[in-house]
Design an enzyme around this catalytic site. Structure first.
Site, PDB file in Angstrom:
ATOM      1  CD  GLU A 132      46.764  33.537  38.630  1.00 24.56           C
ATOM      2  OE1 GLU A 132      47.677  33.751  37.820  1.00 24.56           O
ATOM      3  OE2 GLU A 132      46.076  34.435  39.109  1.00 24.56           O
ATOM      4  CD  GLU A 156      46.590  36.081  43.281  1.00 27.83           C
ATOM      5  OE1 GLU A 156      46.704  36.710  42.209  1.00 27.83           O
ATOM      6  OE2 GLU A 156      47.363  35.179  43.620  1.00 27.83           O
TER       7      GLU A 156
HETATM    8  C1  GCO Z   1      48.934  36.184  39.401  1.00 25.29           C
HETATM    9  C2  GCO Z   1      49.662  35.841  40.594  1.00 25.29           C
HETATM   10  C3  GCO Z   1      50.288  36.980  41.304  1.00 25.29           C
HETATM   11  C4  GCO Z   1      50.464  38.287  40.567  1.00 25.29           C
HETATM   12  C5  GCO Z   1      49.209  39.110  40.568  1.00 25.29           C
HETATM   13  C6  GCO Z   1      49.348  40.461  39.910  1.00 25.29           C
HETATM   14  O1  GCO Z   1      47.738  36.196  39.453  1.00 25.29           O
HETATM   15  O2  GCO Z   1      49.554  36.446  38.379  1.00 25.29           O
HETATM   16  O3  GCO Z   1      48.971  35.030  41.449  1.00 25.29           O
HETATM   17  O4  GCO Z   1      51.501  36.380  41.576  1.00 25.29           O
HETATM   18  O5  GCO Z   1      51.467  39.022  41.123  1.00 25.29           O
HETATM   19  O6  GCO Z   1      48.218  38.432  39.903  1.00 25.29           O
HETATM   20  O7  GCO Z   1      49.611  40.328  38.553  1.00 25.29           O
END
Ligand code: GCO
Length: 477
Positions: free
Chosen positions: A202, A389
């Site tokens: 990200e 994710e």
């Molecule tokens: C993000 C990250 C994670 C976070 C998850 C929850 O997407 O921000 O990859 O590190 O912890 O998304 O917010």
């Protein structure tokens, strides 16, 4: 929504690309039948995994030769993290990795996505290699392989050596050399055992929240710094992928992007345009240069400023033909016009709209994942999508050895239905990774919000599988 309607609502944008435009308010709820589905519906090659990151889980922040990271430094600045917390210990994955990987196996997942802490490998950012750091990830990889779990490595999940951050971090063009060196070290070291690699987690999160909004490390609030971090991390993303290609035989190379399905608050032209500008930043900014389309300056003219940072050849250097793109999706964003300079758009929060949200105010909107998968599948250069994710934070309570997190189970069910619907309509989505196997340190929220399938008592570090973990165990079993 059927295919014909979908196509009707797309229009040419950028370099002749078909991109999703916004749909009418009456179409917002895509009815999902409550029909049950089974694992086999996703196909036998579908990758089922969990995802985590080094800073959020490992702890051992100054153990066995690890250098200080930007987050070690940032979390010590008073007022930056809720309740003054930090990840010095976190989930103590550094010492409990074997137990956690056994739990991942018990839940029947076949992939573990984790990241490598740059300062654990190169405590000074570049130069001297910390052998104990190298050894730690060998142990993690070997443990995964020994129990039949594929290790998928993210090279960078936001913990940069503080010595490099102090020299500007992602705003210093030298980051191209620094990041290439780090990539070279880890891919040469682990490339014979690990075939699945993701370059960066990200880019928008650490560039936007770190250099522009100041709520993530390094806590800067500067549009200039934001611009530089965008361009240099875009270059690094492709450059590092080329290094993986060179160093790792048969590598499957991806990178991950944060996404959100964006809708205008209503059909007024000014709000539709605001949603489009927000989309340019939140969904298009990083994928498009990597596909050779440049930054989306057609929609957001302020991005033309990025050209000032170009050196000869940059346009080509930003491009890489990734084997897969990682989609990270949590919530929908509803936008409206605002006078705020730059994007001239603002979010209408879930609480203002009275819709269901997680504990971080992210609207729970599974259809959004379907729309995002469809949207990304329309880019010509994307061959394969993996949801790297997806997850949610609910107010978990450990009572009599159980955590009844029905809200999280419902979240997963509805989002899996969204994935399946997209897949059935021909979207090339081939994996789904849950964020996250265990509770961990949630950046500026500290330990308040929990995302794990496994509950962690942060005082005793004891692990308890939540009902959601048990749900996956049964679903994937
Ligand atoms: C993000 C990250 C994670 C976070 C998850 C929850 O997407 O921000 O990859 O590190 O912890 O998304 O917010």
């Amino acid at each position: 929504m059927n295919r014909r309607n979908w196509i009707k609502r797309t229009g040419a944008a950028g370099a002749g690309l078909l991109l999703a435009k916004y749909i009418k308010a009456s179409d917002l709820t895509l009815a999902f039948d409550a029909k049950d589905f089974v694992k086999a519906d996703f196909g036998s090659d579908f990758k089922w995994g969990v995802a985590a990151s080094s800073y959020q889980t490992e702890g051992a922040w100054n153990i066995d030769g690890k250098g200080e990271s930007n987050w070690d430094f940032f979390s010590r600045i008073p007022g930056k993290i809720e309740r003054g917390e930090n990840a010095d210990v976190a989930a103590d994955f550094y010492h409990k990795y074997a137990e956690d990987i056994d739990l991942i196996k018990e839940m029947n997942f076949k992939v573990f996505r984790f990241s490598i802490s740059w300062p654990r490998i190169l405590p000074n950012g570049t130069g001297e290699i910390n052998l104990k750091g190298l050894e730690f990830y060998h142990k993690v990889i070997d443990k995964c392989i020994s129990v039949g779990i594929e290790p998928w490595i993210t090279i960078y999940h936001w913990d940069m050596p503080q010595v490099l951050e102090a020299q500007g971090g992602w705003t210093n063009r030298k980051v191209l050399d620094w990041f290439s060196e780090f990539t070279n070290v880890v891919t040469k070291e682990y490339g014979s055992k690990v075939k699945n690699w993701m370059v960066i987690n990200e880019q928008l999160s650490y560039t936007g929240l770190g250099y522009m909004q100041g709520i993530f490390a390094p806590g800067k609030k500067s549009i200039k710094a934001f611009m530089k971090s965008i361009h240099y991390s875009t270059l690094c993303n492709a450059e590092s992928a080329r290094i993986i290609r060179k160093n790792v035989i048969d590598a499957n190379i991806g990178t991950t992007f944060v996404t959100t399905h964006i809708e205008p608050i209503d059909q007024q032209k000014k709000n539709i345009e605001a949603a489009n500008r927000m989309d340019a930043i939140m969904n298009r900014l990083f994928i498009e240069p990597c596909l050779g389309l440049g930054y989306p300056e057609d929609t957001l003219p302020i991005l033309k400023k990025l050209k000032k940072l170009y050196e000869p050849g940059d346009e080509q250097r930003m491009v890489f033909d990734f084997d897969f793109i990682g989609i990270q999706y949590y919530f929908r964003t509803v936008a409206k016009h605002s006078m705020m300079p730059g994007m001239r758009a603002k979010e209408v929060k879930a609480s203002e709209r009275g819709v269901p949200a997680n504990e971080m105010e992210g609207e729970i909107y599974p259809e959004g994942l379907y729309h995002i998968l469809k949207k990304f599948s329309q880019y010509k250069g994307i061959r394969n999508l993996i949801v790297t994710e997806n997850g949610t934070c609910v107010p978990d309570k450990l009572e009599n050895g159980r955590v009844h997190d029905q809200g999280r189970i419902d979240y997963f069910k509805s989002h899996l239905e969204a994935v399946l619907k997209a897949k059935k309509e021909g979207v090339n989505v081939n994996g789904y990774f849950v964020w996250s196997p265990t509770d961990n340190f949630e950046w500026n929220k500290g330990y308040r919000t929990r995302f794990g399938l496994v509950y962690i008592d942060f005082k005793t570090l004891e692990r308890t599988m939540k009902d959601s973990g048990l749900w996956f165990k049964a679903f994937l079993g």
